[in-house]
Design a protein around this motif. Structure first.
Motif, PDB file in Angstrom:
ATOM      1  N   SER A   1       0.813  -1.219   0.000  1.00  0.00           N
ATOM      2  CA  SER A   1       0.000   0.000   0.000  1.00  0.00           C
ATOM      3  C   SER A   1       0.843   1.265   0.000  1.00  0.00           C
ATOM      4  O   SER A   1       0.520   2.232  -0.702  1.00  0.00           O
ATOM      5  CB  SER A   1      -0.938   0.002   1.213  1.00  0.00           C
ATOM      6  N   THR A   2       1.917   1.281   0.787  1.00  0.00           N
ATOM      7  CA  THR A   2       2.732   2.489   0.906  1.00  0.00           C
ATOM      8  C   THR A   2       4.019   2.445   0.108  1.00  0.00           C
ATOM      9  O   THR A   2       4.632   3.488  -0.135  1.00  0.00           O
ATOM     10  CB  THR A   2       3.088   2.729   2.384  1.00  0.00           C
TER      11      THR A   2
ATOM     12  N   GLU B   1       0.427  -2.200   6.031  1.00  0.00           N
ATOM     13  CA  GLU B   1      -0.723  -2.333   5.128  1.00  0.00           C
ATOM     14  C   GLU B   1      -2.043  -2.115   5.865  1.00  0.00           C
ATOM     15  O   GLU B   1      -2.972  -1.508   5.322  1.00  0.00           O
ATOM     16  CB  GLU B   1      -0.696  -3.720   4.475  1.00  0.00           C
TER      17      GLU B   1
ATOM     18  N   ALA C   1      -2.473   1.614   6.358  1.00  0.00           N
ATOM     19  CA  ALA C   1      -2.769   2.268   5.083  1.00  0.00           C
ATOM     20  C   ALA C   1      -4.188   1.958   4.631  1.00  0.00           C
ATOM     21  O   ALA C   1      -4.878   2.836   4.074  1.00  0.00           O
ATOM     22  CB  ALA C   1      -1.765   1.804   4.019  1.00  0.00           C
ATOM     23  N   ASN C   2      -4.657   0.750   4.855  1.00  0.00           N
ATOM     24  CA  ASN C   2      -6.033   0.393   4.463  1.00  0.00           C
ATOM     25  C   ASN C   2      -7.059   1.202   5.246  1.00  0.00           C
ATOM     26  O   ASN C   2      -8.104   1.597   4.710  1.00  0.00           O
ATOM     27  CB  ASN C   2      -6.267  -1.107   4.667  1.00  0.00           C
TER      28      ASN C   2
ATOM     29  N   VAL D   1      -7.125   4.581   3.583  1.00  0.00           N
ATOM     30  CA  VAL D   1      -7.725   4.533   2.252  1.00  0.00           C
ATOM     31  C   VAL D   1      -9.249   4.474   2.340  1.00  0.00           C
ATOM     32  O   VAL D   1      -9.962   5.024   1.495  1.00  0.00           O
ATOM     33  CB  VAL D   1      -7.160   3.330   1.469  1.00  0.00           C
TER      34      VAL D   1
ATOM     35  N   SER E   1      -1.406   5.228  -2.190  1.00  0.00           N
ATOM     36  CA  SER E   1      -1.814   4.075  -1.383  1.00  0.00           C
ATOM     37  C   SER E   1      -3.139   3.507  -1.876  1.00  0.00           C
ATOM     38  O   SER E   1      -3.323   2.279  -1.922  1.00  0.00           O
ATOM     39  CB  SER E   1      -1.932   4.493   0.084  1.00  0.00           C
TER      40      SER E   1
ATOM     41  N   ARG F   1      -2.394   1.467  -5.095  1.00  0.00           N
ATOM     42  CA  ARG F   1      -1.766   0.176  -4.803  1.00  0.00           C
ATOM     43  C   ARG F   1      -2.747  -0.795  -4.154  1.00  0.00           C
ATOM     44  O   ARG F   1      -2.740  -1.999  -4.450  1.00  0.00           O
ATOM     45  CB  ARG F   1      -0.562   0.378  -3.871  1.00  0.00           C
ATOM     46  N   ASP F   2      -3.592  -0.272  -3.265  1.00  0.00           N
ATOM     47  CA  ASP F   2      -4.493  -1.149  -2.517  1.00  0.00           C
ATOM     48  C   ASP F   2      -5.642  -1.669  -3.366  1.00  0.00           C
ATOM     49  O   ASP F   2      -6.187  -2.744  -3.092  1.00  0.00           O
ATOM     50  CB  ASP F   2      -5.046  -0.390  -1.310  1.00  0.00           C
TER      51      ASP F   2
END
Length: 558
Positions: free
Chosen positions: A56-57, A71, A74-75, A78, A183, A186-187
């Motif tokens: 994610s980052t 992760e 970051a989730n 997001v 992020s 990517r996620d």
């Protein structure tokens, strides 16, 4: 799932035919099960190594556990993206071939015009911007959206309602940064360049998974994954390709030989102009002029002012008592919507301090007695307003009201750069600044003269050393010639001396045998020996006069 060597890491499947009472080894983080202890240790050591990357980052050099925690955080961030913006962002991401940075910038610019209910931004009322909140989105008869907003007071409470169009609304600060959007990208994707949105997100938001026409020849979906197509060539095609490459190699070798021969026939006489130098094989594309960079956050008509102000602050930072900063940081600060940025405040404060200490007639307004002389994060806008009022520039004076209300960050970057350019122009006209420039020029001239003198003395010393070495070689050569000639002439002298000795011995023998020796023969032999010695001395003196070198050894008369 954390990445290993930039690839997704697949967990091992459970062993088959597990018995309820069988002893196994389980990994705490992944719940993987092993029957062999050595394999279990290898997998544990792999998870403990700092070779993992957060998907994610993008953080690297992490352990597997650290990457999982990164992760998760970051989730959570997001998920704060507004639901109304998720679908437009996913449509931009799907099958995009842009880099991660460019894709995040594209999403940010596209979502600037996407307004949703509950968003807090700024709206125009009576020709000025005021904070407001979107309450409802309605459409008129032509299908154009209109926004019912409530204007907010200092306590963020609605005191008045109104209907505005999208053109009258603007973000004070876009709520989602570039790193946040990276992020999110990517996620929400399972493949990069071209970016492919996860299947469950595509179904939930109605995003098509049909490959565009320009990518159908290169990629194909297999088992839900995007794979690159590989064209298999038969052996005949490969052989033909090898033959062509061999022929091309021969032609290239022949051409290079021709070029080498031509270069040998026509030598280059230096010094020569750069444009007259022949091109090498590696310089085939040197004539193509590179395209100018347009990677700026400000508009292209502001780039000149941006570079001028930044170069001025960087070049004369010591005179302004201002720390150096990068062009990227300065550009981001100018484009930022926040009013009290430290970098912007420091730049204005240092420029105003220079003007105040200079004490010109145009800047007496900056020294009001009713105000503290110290420029702080709160009072710097007051100095700026006084400066703009003292300078008769209609384009800049129209924004004084916005600055006084504390909304400097809402000014257009073009206006901010024009204000800084005006301040810099006034500084360059002051006598103090001109004196500093004259001193710097004199120092530069003195430094250049000192360097030239050092270069001349160094060249003179090298020239003298070369002359000394040449004279030393000539002297050594002259001595070697003299010694060689001596060696050539020495056998004659030795032979003459040996002959005289033989004559004397024979004369003595004859005298012993005959009882007498004629005195005349003895005198003649002595005279001949003296003549030979005198001839050798004269010849040697002539050689000494020609070479102007005194011999180290004296020749004894025989």
């Amino acid at each position: 799932m954390p990445l290993l060597k930039k690839k997704s890491h697949k967990l091992l499947e459970l062993p088959k035919d597990l018995e309820p009472q069988e002893l196994v080894y389980q990994v705490r983080l992944t719940k993987e099960i092993f029957r062999d202890y050595q394999l279990y240790l290898k997998r544990i050591n792999l998870y403990r190594k700092r070779v993992w990357t957060c998907k994610s980052t993008g953080k690297t050099s992490l352990t597997y556990e650290e990457a999982l925690e990164s992760e998760k955080l970051a989730n959570k961030k997001v998920q704060t993206l507004a639901r109304e913006l998720v679908a437009p962002a996913l449509r931009i991401i799907q099958f995009s071939t842009l880099s991660l940075k460019d894709l995040a910038d594209t999403i940010a610019t596209e979502l600037q015009n996407c307004f949703f209910a509950g968003a807090e931004l700024y709206g125009k009322r009576d020709g000025e911007l005021h904070p407001c909140k979107i309450l409802k989105i309605v459409t008129d008869g032509d299908g154009n959206p209109q926004y019912e907003v409530g204007f907010l007071d200092k306590d963020k409470e609605i005191n008045e309602n109104g209907m505005l169009f999208g053109e009258d609304l603007s973000w004070k600060k876009f709520p989602y940064s570039r790193n946040f959007l990276k992020s999110f990208i990517r996620d929400s994707t399972c493949h990069s360049i071209p970016w492919v949105v996860n299947e469950y997100l595509a179904k939930a938001h109605g995003i098509t998974r049909k490959i565009p026409k320009e990518l159908q020849d290169k990629y194909v979906f297999q088992n839900g994954q995007l794979l690159q197509q590989t064209k298999q060539e038969d052996k005949t095609g490969r052989d033909k390709g090898k033959r062509k490459r061999a022929e091309n190699g021969r032609h290239a070798a022949e051409e290079t030989d021709k070029e080498v021969n031509e270069s040998e026939e026509e030598p280059i006489m230096y010094p020569i102009e750069d444009l007259l130098l022949p091109l090498d094989l590696d310089d085939a594309n040197i004539t193509q002029r590179p395209s100018p960079s347009r990677d700026f956050s400000v508009s292209m008509n502001c780039v000149g002012d941006l570079l001028m102000v930044w170069d001025f602050c960087s070049s004369f930072g010591r005179q302004l008592n201002l720390w150096r900063f990068s062009l990227e940081d300065f550009e981001n600060a100018v484009c930022h919507k926040e009013s009290n940025l430290v970098l912007i405040m420091e730049v204005h404060a240092c420029l105003f301090r220079f003007l105040i200490t200079e004490g010109g007639d145009h800047f007496k307004s900056l020294k009001r007695r009713s105000r503290k002389s110290k420029i702080t994060l709160i009072t710097w806008t007051e100095f700026l307003c006084d400066f703009l009022e003292s300078v008769d520039t209609p384009d800049l004076c129209s924004d004084v009201g916005t600055i006084k209300r504390g909304h400097y960050g809402l000014l257009d970057p073009n206006v901010k750069l024009k204000i800084l350019k005006e301040i810099v122009n006034h500084i360059t006209e002051t006598s103090t600044f001109k004196g500093e420039i004259d001193e710097l020029v004199e120092q530069r001239h003195a430094l250049g003269a000192a360097r030239r003198e050092e270069a001349l003395t160094e060249a003179r010393l090298k020239r003298e050393e070369k002359e000394r070495s040449k004279t030393g070689e000539e002297a050594d050569g002259g001595l070697d010639n003299i010694r060689s000639e001596r060696k050539k002439n020495s056998p004659q002298v030795l032979e003459s001396s040996e002959d005289s000795k033989k004559k004397e011995s024979t004369a003595g023998k004859n005298k012993m045998e005959n009882g007498f020796v004629s005195s005349e023969k003895k005198e003649r032999s002595e005279k001949s020996d003296r003549l030979v010695g005198n001839v050798y001395l004269r010849k040697h003196k002539r050689q000494m006069m020609d070479t102007k070198i005194e011999p180290k050894e004296e020749v004894e008369e025989g």
